[in-house]
Motif scaffolding. Structure first.
Motif, PDB file in Angstrom:
ATOM      1  N   ASN B  77       0.937  -1.190   0.080  1.00  0.00           N
ATOM      2  CA  ASN B  77       0.079  -0.026  -0.299  1.00  0.00           C
ATOM      3  C   ASN B  77       0.997   1.382   0.081  1.00  0.00           C
ATOM      4  O   ASN B  77       0.286   2.392   0.284  1.00  0.00           O
ATOM      5  N   GLY B  78       2.173   1.236  -0.480  1.00  0.00           N
ATOM      6  CA  GLY B  78       3.010   2.375  -0.453  1.00  0.00           C
ATOM      7  C   GLY B  78       3.125   3.207  -1.797  1.00  0.00           C
ATOM      8  O   GLY B  78       2.269   2.561  -2.682  1.00  0.00           O
ATOM      9  N   GLY B  79       3.967   4.131  -1.805  1.00  0.00           N
ATOM     10  CA  GLY B  79       4.133   4.495  -3.160  1.00  0.00           C
ATOM     11  C   GLY B  79       2.808   5.179  -3.787  1.00  0.00           C
ATOM     12  O   GLY B  79       2.556   5.148  -4.943  1.00  0.00           O
ATOM     13  N   GLY B  80       2.028   5.693  -2.854  1.00  0.00           N
ATOM     14  CA  GLY B  80       0.826   6.566  -3.431  1.00  0.00           C
ATOM     15  C   GLY B  80      -0.358   5.748  -3.794  1.00  0.00           C
ATOM     16  O   GLY B  80      -0.978   5.963  -4.823  1.00  0.00           O
ATOM     17  N   ARG B  81      -0.095   4.246  -3.300  1.00  0.00           N
ATOM     18  CA  ARG B  81      -1.248   3.619  -3.656  1.00  0.00           C
ATOM     19  C   ARG B  81      -2.414   3.367  -2.440  1.00  0.00           C
ATOM     20  O   ARG B  81      -2.936   2.356  -2.553  1.00  0.00           O
ATOM     21  N   GLU B  82      -2.152   4.237  -1.477  1.00  0.00           N
ATOM     22  CA  GLU B  82      -2.914   4.140  -0.464  1.00  0.00           C
ATOM     23  C   GLU B  82      -4.291   4.107  -0.440  1.00  0.00           C
ATOM     24  O   GLU B  82      -4.669   4.476  -1.571  1.00  0.00           O
ATOM     25  N   ASP B  83      -4.988   3.522   0.263  1.00  0.00           N
ATOM     26  CA  ASP B  83      -6.429   3.625   0.464  1.00  0.00           C
ATOM     27  C   ASP B  83      -7.054   3.106  -0.819  1.00  0.00           C
ATOM     28  O   ASP B  83      -7.929   3.668  -1.293  1.00  0.00           O
ATOM     29  N   LYS B  84      -6.869   1.917  -1.092  1.00  0.00           N
ATOM     30  CA  LYS B  84      -7.645   1.384  -2.307  1.00  0.00           C
ATOM     31  C   LYS B  84      -8.392   0.171  -1.832  1.00  0.00           C
ATOM     32  O   LYS B  84      -8.094  -0.481  -1.116  1.00  0.00           O
ATOM     33  N   GLU B  85      -9.735   0.239  -2.639  1.00  0.00           N
ATOM     34  CA  GLU B  85     -10.620  -0.709  -2.006  1.00  0.00           C
ATOM     35  C   GLU B  85     -10.519  -1.977  -2.995  1.00  0.00           C
ATOM     36  O   GLU B  85      -9.819  -1.869  -4.024  1.00  0.00           O
ATOM     37  N   SER B  88     -14.202  -5.976  -7.295  1.00  0.00           N
ATOM     38  CA  SER B  88     -15.489  -6.798  -6.799  1.00  0.00           C
ATOM     39  C   SER B  88     -15.266  -8.105  -7.106  1.00  0.00           C
ATOM     40  O   SER B  88     -15.877  -8.867  -6.206  1.00  0.00           O
ATOM     41  N   ASP B  89     -14.200  -8.645  -7.661  1.00  0.00           N
ATOM     42  CA  ASP B  89     -13.999 -10.057  -7.809  1.00  0.00           C
ATOM     43  C   ASP B  89     -13.093 -10.575  -6.625  1.00  0.00           C
ATOM     44  O   ASP B  89     -12.437 -11.781  -6.879  1.00  0.00           O
ATOM     45  N   GLY B  90     -12.766  -9.691  -5.837  1.00  0.00           N
ATOM     46  CA  GLY B  90     -12.101 -10.050  -4.613  1.00  0.00           C
ATOM     47  C   GLY B  90     -10.560  -9.925  -4.739  1.00  0.00           C
ATOM     48  O   GLY B  90      -9.599  -9.832  -3.640  1.00  0.00           O
ATOM     49  N   THR B  91      -9.887  -9.472  -5.857  1.00  0.00           N
ATOM     50  CA  THR B  91      -8.411  -9.287  -5.938  1.00  0.00           C
ATOM     51  C   THR B  91      -8.247  -7.762  -5.476  1.00  0.00           C
ATOM     52  O   THR B  91      -9.221  -7.082  -5.641  1.00  0.00           O
ATOM     53  N   HIS B  92      -6.896  -7.612  -5.185  1.00  0.00           N
ATOM     54  CA  HIS B  92      -6.720  -6.341  -4.655  1.00  0.00           C
ATOM     55  C   HIS B  92      -5.920  -5.671  -5.735  1.00  0.00           C
ATOM     56  O   HIS B  92      -5.061  -6.071  -6.364  1.00  0.00           O
ATOM     57  N   PRO B  93      -6.170  -4.165  -5.735  1.00  0.00           N
ATOM     58  CA  PRO B  93      -5.332  -3.322  -7.007  1.00  0.00           C
ATOM     59  C   PRO B  93      -4.026  -3.140  -6.592  1.00  0.00           C
ATOM     60  O   PRO B  93      -3.048  -3.075  -7.392  1.00  0.00           O
TER      61      PRO B  93
END
Lengths: 395, 450
Positions: B77-85, B88-93
């Motif tokens: 979740n670093g490098g400006g990728r914070e707070d991503k949901e 819908s298919d359960g994978t994480h961005p």
């Protein structure tokens, strides 16, 4: 620039850097490009604009024609200058270290001198010494300070005494049956040897290094395919293939060189691969990969330089092989009869060995010395180019 | 905790396929990392500890994606990728294992690695400065002078001088090289540093210097750190939290202080007892682990540690001394593996009897076996004793299969049947040991009451 950009690693704006990033070339690549583009231009001009008989520099009033093979020769020399000689100048500390190690081997230093001599004379000699020309009247002239029975020589150019003909400075090393000067033949033979050495080696190193490093780095099925291809090629009867080509298309030096280069790198590919396999396991390769470098960069900047000791030593063993192969084929009458190579000279002298041994001895000695020199140099380079061994000894 | 972790690893697996035959069919897999999960928060140092061969280095290379993991998720979740949901298919961005080429390259700037062996971590044909600066070049910094300025500044920060830029790796000592390796890892200004055994190749005095340098840099630049080591004392010095790995799994995880003062898993206990104490008067009661690390191709069933555990649980209805029980389990596995050579034992027994007569009685051989596995002449539990004697007799008669079967049926432990779940001991301190599951724990308590 208005403000001084910060020079601390934690103040780098990477978005700006990666966006502005373009393509950057090293000095070596720039130099190579700057010299190769005119060369290619000249080649295209020669090929497309001029008709076959017009000499290349006719427009400048210079009656000098560049044969097709020489463009490739010039290119390999440029490569040598920008990627062997220039890096040695750019890294003086490394160069000094190599030289110190290399110097320990005295015969190798002498050999290097000899190779340099052959290189320089082969490169500029033809500008001063005219190509050997047929002149039937001057057949079998003896070398300087030697004599031959007048019955064997054609019109004797030098003094005759007691039925023997003495040599002159016009032909310091005598002449062949066709009256071609052996000295001129040797000087021009150096050029031919350099061409064989440079071009065939360039082709072999290009293929051998690429196959070796890529198959070691990629592994898996890439490795399998590349190395099985090498196996197939290694079992290919090159000589028969060469005979077939001569039979169908007629021989030529360029064909010989091309075939020598293309069918000789299997051993190098295997040798380089074995060295490269150990390099891929090193942690610095992992470190570079973690940095996000492309595979090309890893192979080009790290695998190839670190297998260089294998590449260079194998090269110094390849070159003598090429020279010998050319001499052997020429001796068998399978070479290019239009070029004045050492092999052709030896072949020309074999019938007259009984009374005119100089025709065979002079080029034979040159060939022997040159091959010996390459072997000595290769041996010394193997010892010198191994910083790992030196570093281990220090530990 | 409300704060989002910088890196969270979920059931990460890395299996190396084992192929055989001309068709290279997969016949099995070495489960180097088999489902590990942990989080690293910003500025935190997490230790990953375990003996060699337990998969800690593989875990590291899978996390930074030097190798592609077989399964699982590494969410960065670093490098400006914070707070991503989550999608819908359960994978994480932010799942590193699914990053494409471009994302991966950006990720390389945010996570860097320090390697174990300083002698091979630098290209011997490049000056160390160029090696460090290469990182910048790879990420598009084409300005040569700027690269040099940054690297020279950084070399000074890690305790070297700017003149060292042009020197070659073999001119440095191991500790200096590790400093340069730190510089190389830092030069892209990462948020997370993965250090794989960064000090294990160094002298103890140099170790301390490098560790304190790491701590300083970490504090100054707000780095998170994943430190991999087999050395418990190094972990204790540096880490906020520690995860103990055994055979591809995390057996215990928690705050370093909690894990060190109150180890819950027997394996952690054993590791901790291996730390030498500087006080000559306290005699270390080292817990000696018997046997070797089992083959990750074919790991033991249930709790993977039960083949070596000194606290292996006894089955219901059996009550022998714990060391005897350990010996019985060892005996059982050795018999099963066909590793007991009765003939050799017979010869040993013969030698002990000083060559009297033309052979030794079977009793002498069984006695020999008992001594080897620290078993008393009679077990306190009569039923178990009968089974043991019978099995030993069969073994001596050469009937190994029957002996193994008998031992298997009598001396089986709950540890091999149930895969333990994580038990929470408070404050995120978790361990995976069957003894903490309710029924076993109560049974043990009951046993202690006797």
């Amino acid at each position: 620039m208005a403000t001084q950009r910060p020079d601390r690693f934690d103040q780098v704006d990477w978005d700006e850097v990666t966006e502005s990033s373009g393509f950057s070339l090293t000095v070596n690549a720039k130099g190579l490009l700057a010299t190769t583009i005119p060369l290619v231009g000249l080649a295209v001009y020669d090929w497309q604009v001029l008709d076959k008989r017009t000499p290349t520099f006719d427009a400048l009033g210079w009656d000098f024609d560049v044969p097709g093979l020489d463009y490739l020769f010039a290119f390999t020399i440029l490569l040598f200058v920008f990627y062997v000689a220039l890096p040695l100048y750019q890294n003086p500390r490394m160069t000094r270290y190599y030289w110190k190690e290399f110097k320990r081997n005295r015969p190798a230093v002498v050999s290097l001198g000899w190779i340099a001599f052959v290189f320089v004379v082969g490169l500029i000699g033809p500008l001063f010494v005219a190509a050997p020309e047929q002149s039937v009247l001057h057949s079998y002239q003896p070398p300087m300070y030697l004599s031959v029975d007048t019955a064997n020589a054609g019109t004797c150019l030098g003094e005759t005494a007691n039925g023997r003909c003495f040599g002159t400075w016009q032909y310091p090393l005598g002449t062949t049956r066709a009256g071609k000067g052996v000295f001129a033949g040797i000087v021009h033979g150096m050029t031919i040897s350099m061409k064989i050495g440079f071009i065939a080696t360039f082709i072999a190193v290009l293929f051998g290094t690429t196959f070796g490093t890529v198959s070691a780095y990629a592994g898996g099925w890439v490795d399998e395919i590349l190395m099985r291809y090498v196996d197939i090629q290694a079992s290919f009867p090159t000589l028969v293939f060469y005979l077939l080509i001569i039979y169908t298309f007629g021989g030529g030096l360029w064909l010989l060189i091309l075939l020598l280069g293309i069918f000789s790198w299997e051993g190098m590919a295997r040798y380089v691969r074995s060295k490269a396999l150990s390099v891929t396991e090193e942690e610095y390769i992992k470190a570079v990969k973690v940095s996000g470098a492309s595979s090309f960069r890893v192979v080009r900047r790290h695998m190839v330089p670190n297998t260089a000791s294998s590449i260079i030593t194998d090269t110094t063993l390849l070159i003598p092989g090429f020279l010998l192969a050319e001499a052997q084929l020429s001796f068998l009458g399978l070479g290019d009869p239009t070029v004045a190579s050492w092999g052709q000279l030896i072949a020309a002298g074999r019938d007259a060995l009984a009374f005119a041994p100089w025709i065979v001895l002079a080029p034979g000695l040159m060939l022997f010395l040159t091959i010996l020199a390459f072997n000595f140099v290769g041996d010394a380079l193997l010892d010198a180019l191994n910083p790992e061994a030196a570093a281990e000894a220090e530990r | 905790m409300t704060e989002q972790p910088l890196l969270s690893v979920r059931t990460l697996k890395k299996h190396y396929p084992i192929r055989q035959g001309i068709l290279s069919r997969q016949v099995g897999a070495a489960k180097a990392v088999d489902g590990i999960s942990f989080d690293i928060y910003r500025g935190e140092t997490v230790g990953l500890v375990g003996e060699s061969g337990c998969g800690k280095s593989t875990a590291a290379t899978s996390i930074v994606r030097l190798e592609d993991p077989t399964d699982g998720e590494v969410v960065f979740n670093g490098g400006g990728r914070e707070d991503k949901e989550r999608n819908s298919d359960g994978t994480h961005p932010n799942d590193v294992t699914k990053f494409d080429k471009q994302e991966l390259k950006a990720f390389r700037r945010d996570v860097q690695m320090v390697f174990q062996d300083p002698s091979s971590s630098f290209d011997p044909r490049m000056s160390v400065g160029s090696s460090v600066a290469e990182m910048l070049l790879v990420h598009g910094m084409t300005d040569k002078h700027r690269r040099r300025a940054i690297v020279e500044d950084l070399l000074e920060r890690v305790g070297l001088s700017a003149e060292d830029y042009d020197r070659y790796p073999h001119e440095f000592s191991g500790g200096q090289k590790q400093r340069i390796a730190l510089a190389r890892a830092l030069v892209l200004n990462p948020e997370l540093l993965v250090a794989d055994e960064p000090v294990s190749a160094l002298d103890v005095s140099v170790q301390a210097e490098i560790l304190s340098l790491i701590s300083d840099l970490q504090a100054e630049f707000g780095l998170s750190l994943l430190l991999i080591s087999h050395d418990m004392s190094v972990i204790r010095k540096v880490c906020d939290r520690v995860a103990v790995m055994y055979l591809g799994e995390i057996v215990e995880i928690g705050d370093t202080e909690a894990v060190f003062t109150n180890p819950q898993h027997p394996y952690t206990e054993a590791l901790l007892s291996s730390i030498p104490t500087p006080d000559p008067r306290t005699r270390a009661e080292g817990i000696e682990l018997t046997g070797t690390v089992p083959d990750p191709v074919n790991p033991p069933s249930g709790c993977r540690f039960h083949t070596r555990c000194h606290r292996v649980v006894q089955p219901e209805g059996l009550d022998v001394e714990q060391s005897v029980w350990r010996g019985l389990i060892d005996l059982r596995y050795r018999v099963k593996g066909g590793q007991i050579d009765v003939e050799t034992l017979r010869e040993n027994a013969l030698a002990a009897e000083s060559g009297d007569g033309d052979g030794v009685s079977d009793e002498a051989v069984t006695a020999e076996i008992r001594t080897e596995f620290d078993l008393p002449d009679r077990l306190s539990d009569p039923e178990a004793d009968r089974a043991l004697s019978e099995a030993l007799d069969k073994l001596v008669d050469g009937d190994i299969e029957d002996a193994a079967e008998l031992l298997d049926s009598t001396f089986s432990t709950p540890c091999e049947e149930t895969t333990p779940d994580y038990t929470d001991h408070g404050d995120g301190h978790q361990s995976a040991c069957i003894r903490h599951s309710d029924e076993i724990a109560s049974a043990e308590l009951a046993a202690d009451d006797d």
